[in-house]
Design an enzyme around this catalytic site. Structure first.
Site, short mmCIF file in Angstrom:
data_model
loop_
_atom_site.label_atom_id
_atom_site.label_comp_id
_atom_site.label_asym_id
_atom_site.label_seq_id
_atom_site.Cartn_x
_atom_site.Cartn_y
_atom_site.Cartn_z
N ARG A 154 40.91 39.71 36.83
CA ARG A 154 40.22 40.93 37.29
C ARG A 154 38.96 41.19 36.48
NH1 ARG A 154 43.47 45.78 36.72
NH2 ARG A 154 44.48 44.57 35.12
N ASN A 177 45.20 43.97 41.07
CA ASN A 177 46.40 43.13 41.13
C ASN A 177 47.31 43.67 42.22
OD1 ASN A 177 45.70 41.47 38.98
ND2 ASN A 177 46.81 42.68 37.48
#
Length: 89
Positions: free
Chosen positions: A23, A41
């Site tokens: 990320r 996520n």
């Protein structure tokens, strides 16, 4: 303000992509490319990303997603292309 011809890329990335800086790296790459969007996520273990910008720049972003950061092991990337909505910042 949205520019005419802008695209929206919705990507779902599978593999060993959580807990490896995916990320953070995705946000960094998108920022450097001048894209707007978000990344998160999923409970499934996948990473989901939405980005808007020119098709040429989004193609570069998609190439990054197919590899991810060094610790990631990407096995699949599902891409969905649409016209930009201008709703992501």
């Amino acid at each position: 303000m949205m520019t005419v011809g802008q695209q929206r890329l919705h990507a779902t990335v599978s593999g060993a992509v959580q807990g490896v800086g995916f990320r953070y790296s995705t946000q960094d790459v998108a920022r450097r490319l001048g894209l707007t969007g978000w990344v998160r996520n999923l409970r499934s273990g996948q990473v989901e990303a939405v980005a808007e910008g020119s098709r040429a720049v989004l193609d570069k972003f998609a190439r990054f997603l197919s590899q991810g950061p060094p610790a990631a092991r990407v096995t699949q990337v599902d891409l969905n292309w649409t016209d930009a909505t201008g709703e992501v910042t």
